[in-house]
Design a protein around this motif. Structure first.
Motif, short mmCIF file in Angstrom:
data_model
loop_
_atom_site.label_atom_id
_atom_site.label_comp_id
_atom_site.label_asym_id
_atom_site.label_seq_id
_atom_site.Cartn_x
_atom_site.Cartn_y
_atom_site.Cartn_z
N GLU B 133 0.93 -0.88 -0.20
CA GLU B 133 -0.34 0.03 0.20
C GLU B 133 0.53 1.34 -0.40
N PHE B 136 2.30 2.09 -3.25
CA PHE B 136 0.93 2.46 -4.56
C PHE B 136 1.41 4.14 -4.05
N ALA B 137 0.57 4.01 -2.63
CA ALA B 137 0.86 5.63 -1.93
C ALA B 137 2.34 6.62 -3.19
N ASP B 160 -8.53 -3.46 -7.77
CA ASP B 160 -9.15 -1.83 -7.97
C ASP B 160 -9.86 -1.68 -6.59
N MET B 163 -7.57 -0.30 -4.24
CA MET B 163 -7.39 1.70 -4.54
C MET B 163 -8.30 2.31 -4.25
N LEU B 166 -7.55 3.55 -1.07
CA LEU B 166 -6.81 3.61 -0.53
C LEU B 166 -6.78 5.40 -0.31
N ARG B 169 -3.05 9.16 -3.21
CA ARG B 169 -2.91 9.20 -4.05
C ARG B 169 -2.55 8.30 -4.99
N LYS B 170 -2.99 7.92 -5.86
CA LYS B 170 -3.37 6.85 -6.84
C LYS B 170 -1.95 6.40 -7.98
#
Ligand SMILES: Nc1ncnc2c1ncn2[C@@H]1O[C@H](COP(=O)(O)OP(=O)(O)OP(=O)(O)O)[C@@H](O)[C@H]1O
Ligand SMILES: [Mg+2]
Lengths: 533, 248
Positions: B133, B136-137, B160, B163, B166, B169-170
């Protein structure tokens, strides 16, 4: 990525060990493996007066593999680090021929109008090697390079410079680099080099970079006999003429002729300013030959100056207007070439050869014990003081008489007097305190630059009209070229006006109290009015 | 520095293979490239023959983020460096759970490297965790290898969901087909279509090829020892496409 590079030069006891021997040593002692071998030729370029070298730079040029362009590299000599690189289609002769680039920007003020000439050729035999760990991971790269230097004029006459081992430490593997460096230094007798390569390469072919200077720096002693002193100065000036002869004949760049002419003018100036030291028959004979040399070299120099001024001027014009002036430049170039033809013929003539030979023979003959000229045996310092003092006073007198309304010829007169003074200061600088002379030359030079620029523009304006008439007579020149020339004329006038406005302040600096005092203290009150013209 | 994470929650889909070859190609294009092997299995590290160890383990990396550069090692390829795997990465999750801002972890560690490199490829482990995670950030793009099977496509839907949950920001999600076996009708059918659900797949797909498996023996990127093979060419295409999407 490479973290750092250490260069170790294998000179000394192993200097003669061939590259293959060193490579085998690296294989046996360090477990290195040879990856590839290659060879390349690098040509080092510099101006005749070593401008790159004098600025602690080295400019090299080599073919780019798999293309017909050349790679130029500018290196800082002190550290061996690359400063600029550039790919060009062909070897540049002048800075202005380089493509627009940071390299060109850096070189332009250094090279000015001087041509780049090949000064050294180096062939490198290179072996790429690697040291790997037990996983076959590369932990160190080694580049073993054997250099062979040759004069560019005789590329076959190679001399071995030595082998340089570059250890390219890989990020995260500092130990391998340290270990290898230690072994190479201890067992192979290599020494760490930041640079030194170029000096070693020049040394291998028996040359040393630097060393040309047209500066007059003849060491004289105050009590020296005047005839002896003048001979020493004349000899140095003849050296300069001879050094610049080939470049002048080949028209390699305008500076050869410039330095040649300055030496001629300085020599003539000695004859005209200091009489009664050399036998009058000698003075008459050789000053006639020098006058002739001044005359045959003059037209080319005038056109050179014109072209340089034009280049400078059109750089600042919009591209469109620049193209209007192209016919003028082409016309000037043609005239320059024709003038240079005559000049080259003169310098290749019997007369010139005879002059050099006889003048040299005379200067090499020891001065006679018994002096027959009035001031030949006078102490040179006395003559120097007298001449400098009188010329200074004359310059002061001429300058004071100049007003804003004075005709150009009056400024011209002063310019000539200042030039004489400058030459005298330079001839005899070693006889007086260095700092004083430096201070005097600096202010005098500022005044001379002002007067010189004014006078050159005066001449160039007149010349421009003359050129326009010639071009008109030849027909075929577009009208807009004449318009552009008209603008050029106006800009000459403008700059001349600016010079004129600046004159007063430059002249005041020249005669201000401290300056005059320096003149008086060093040269004033000379007892004998020797060697008057 | 552009950051590309190669991610799929599913194992054995070609993540490491893609990370190694893409990083190699980026470096070959002259980009100063770093590959971070975030998987304690250390497959990417193995391919580059580098020791799967970082001094002080994950503790030191997490708590003294400034020093990430000290653990970097040069690969055998110009412009390509690696931040190797370490067995202790498997405890990263644990270390992270005691952190104040776990989603900032990766950003903090890579920050001092940002001026040194133009591109960072992160080879992620097949899992969903605080660690991923946090990847991803910070990542600019998530490159997702998908084997063209129905089940594999479902993992994309799972992604998905993750995401969507979260708060940070993606990244750009860029799926591509991996290990495509054109002898299989289903592969052919699925990979023949670019749009699946909410996703547009990249145009480049990596074929299933035995040459790829040889990477473990050669211990080099495929594009080094079999540069003319179909799979190597596919990676080359994938890199061009990726580069265009990243704008670097
Ligand atoms: N295109 C392909 N053709 C054939 N074999 C492949 C291909 N791509 C990957 N493989 C093989 O499949 C195996 C798994 O690939 P890889 O390690 O790249 O997947 P991964 O997603 O990183 O796995 P993990 O989730 O375990 O990290 C390896 O043995 C690899 O050689
Ligand atoms: Mg993997």
């Amino acid at each position: 990525m490479f973290e750092s590079t250490r260069r170790l030069a294998v000179f000394g006891s192993h200097a003669t060990a061939p590259l293959d021997g060193i490579v085998s040593w690296l294989v046996q002692e360090l477990g290195a493996v040879a990856i590839s071998a290659s060879s390349r030729i690098v040509t080092f370029l510099d101006t005749f007066d070593w401008r790159c070298h004098d600025n602690d730079l080295a400019l090299s040029c080599e073919a780019v593999a798999g293309s017909c362009s050349l790679a130029l590299t500018l290196t800082a000599s002190a550290t061996g680090t690359t400063v600029q690189t550039l790919e060009t289609p062909r070897a540049p002769r002048f800075a202005r021929e380089l493509p627009e680039s940071p390299l060109r920007q850096q070189l332009t003020p250094i090279l000015d109008v001087r041509a780049l000439l090949p000064v050294l050729q180096v062939r490198y035999d290179t072996r790429q090697m690697a040291v790997r760990d037990h996983e076959a991971k590369t932990v160190l790269r080694i580049v073993a390079e054997e250099a062979w230097a040759a004069p560019p004029t005789h590329p076959g006459e190679e001399a071995r410079v030595g082998v340089t081992l570059s250890l390219l430490a890989l990020r995260g593997y500092p130990k391998a680099a340290r270990k290898a460096a230690k072994a190479i230094q201890e067992k192979l007798g290599a020494v760490e080099t930041a640079d030194g390569f170029l000096a070693a390469a020049f040394g291998a072919i028996g040359r040393a970079p630097g060393g040309y200077s047209a500066k007059l720096d003849v060491a004289l002693a105050p009590e020296m006999r005047a005839d002896q002193a003048l001979n020493a100065i004349f000899s140095k000036l003849l050296d300069t003429m001879e050094q610049n002869e080939a470049g002048t004949i080949a028209d390699t760049d305008p500076e050869f002729l410039h330095d040649f002419r300055v030496a001629v003018r300085r020599s003539r100036s000695i004859f005209s300013q200091i009489k009664g030291v050399l036998p009058s028959a000698i003075a008459a004979k050789f000053s006639e030959e020098l006058r002739w040399l001044g005359e045959v070299t003059g037209p080319t120099r005038d056109l050179d100056v014109y072209l340089i001024t034009m280049e400078d001027y059109i750089q600042r014009l919009p591209a469109q207007v620049r193209s209007y002036l192209a016919p003028l430049i082409a016309f000037l170039r043609e005239k320059q070439q024709a003038a240079h033809q005559n000049l080259a013929t003169a310098l290749k003539s019997e007369r010139y050869a005879r002059f050099v030979q006889q003048w040299r023979a005379y200067l090499n003959t020891p001065v006679p014990q018994h002096v027959e000229t009035p001031f030949g045996a006078t102490a040179v310092a006395e003559i120097a003081r007298n001449r400098i003092w009188r010329t200074f006073r004359r310059a002061v007198k001429e300058g004071i008489a100049i007003s804003a309304q004075s005709p150009a010829c009056q400024l011209h007169e002063l310019r000539i007097t200042c030039k004489k003074l400058r030459y005298l200061l330079e001839f005899f600088q070693s006889l007086f305190p260095k700092d004083d002379m430096k201070a005097l030359v600096t202010t005098l030079k500022a005044l001379q630059d002002n007067l010189g620029s004014f006078q050159d523009l005066e001449v160039q304006r007149a010349k421009l009209v003359q050129l326009a008439e010639e071009m008109l007579a030849l027909r075929g020149t577009p009208v807009r070229t004449f318009f552009a020339m008209g603008q050029l004329f106006a800009s000459f006038e403008q700059r001349q006006q600016a010079d004129r406005e600046e004159f007063q302040s430059k002249f005041e600096a020249f005669i201000r109290a401290e300056q005059s005092e320096l003149y008086r203290r060093n040269f004033g009150g000379a007892a004998v009015t020797a060697a008057e013209p | 520095m552009k950051i590309v994470a190669i991610y799929n929650v599913k194992g054995g889909v070609g993540k490491t293979t893609a990370a190694v070859n893409l990083a190699y190609l980026a470096a070959r294009d002259g980009l100063r490239t770093l590959i971070w092997d975030l998987d304690p299995q250390a497959a990417a590290t193995f391919y580059f023959r580098i020791k799967p160890k970082i001094k002080g383990g994950v503790k030191r990396l997490v708590h003294e983020g400034k020093e990430a550069g000290d653990h970097v090692r040069a690969t055998d390829f110009e412009h390509l460096d690696m931040l190797p795997a370490d067995l202790s990465y498997r405890k990263m999750e644990l270390t992270l759970s005691s952190e104040k801002k776990p989603d900032r972890l990766i950003a903090r560690i890579v920050k001092p490297l940002a001026t040194e490199y133009d591109a960072l490829f992160i080879d992620c482990p097949p899992s969903i965790s605080l660690v991923t995670e946090s990847v991803f950030a910070r990542a600019d793009a998530l490159l997702v290898p998908v084997v063209p099977t129905t089940l594999s496509l479902r993992t994309l839907a799972q992604l998905d969901e993750v995401m969507a949950a979260l708060s940070t920001r993606k990244p750009l999600v860029l799926p591509f087909f991996s290990m495509v076996d054109n002898r299989k009708a289903l592969h052919k059918q699925i990979a023949g279509q670019r749009r699946h659900g909410a996703h547009d797949f990249l145009a480049s797909a990596i074929p299933c090829a035995s040459s790829v498996e040889r990477m473990g023996v050669e211990r080099n990127p495929l594009c080094v020892f079999a540069r003319t093979s179909a799979a190597a060419k596919a990676f080359q295409q994938l890199w061009s496409e990726l580069r265009a999407r990243l704008g670097c």
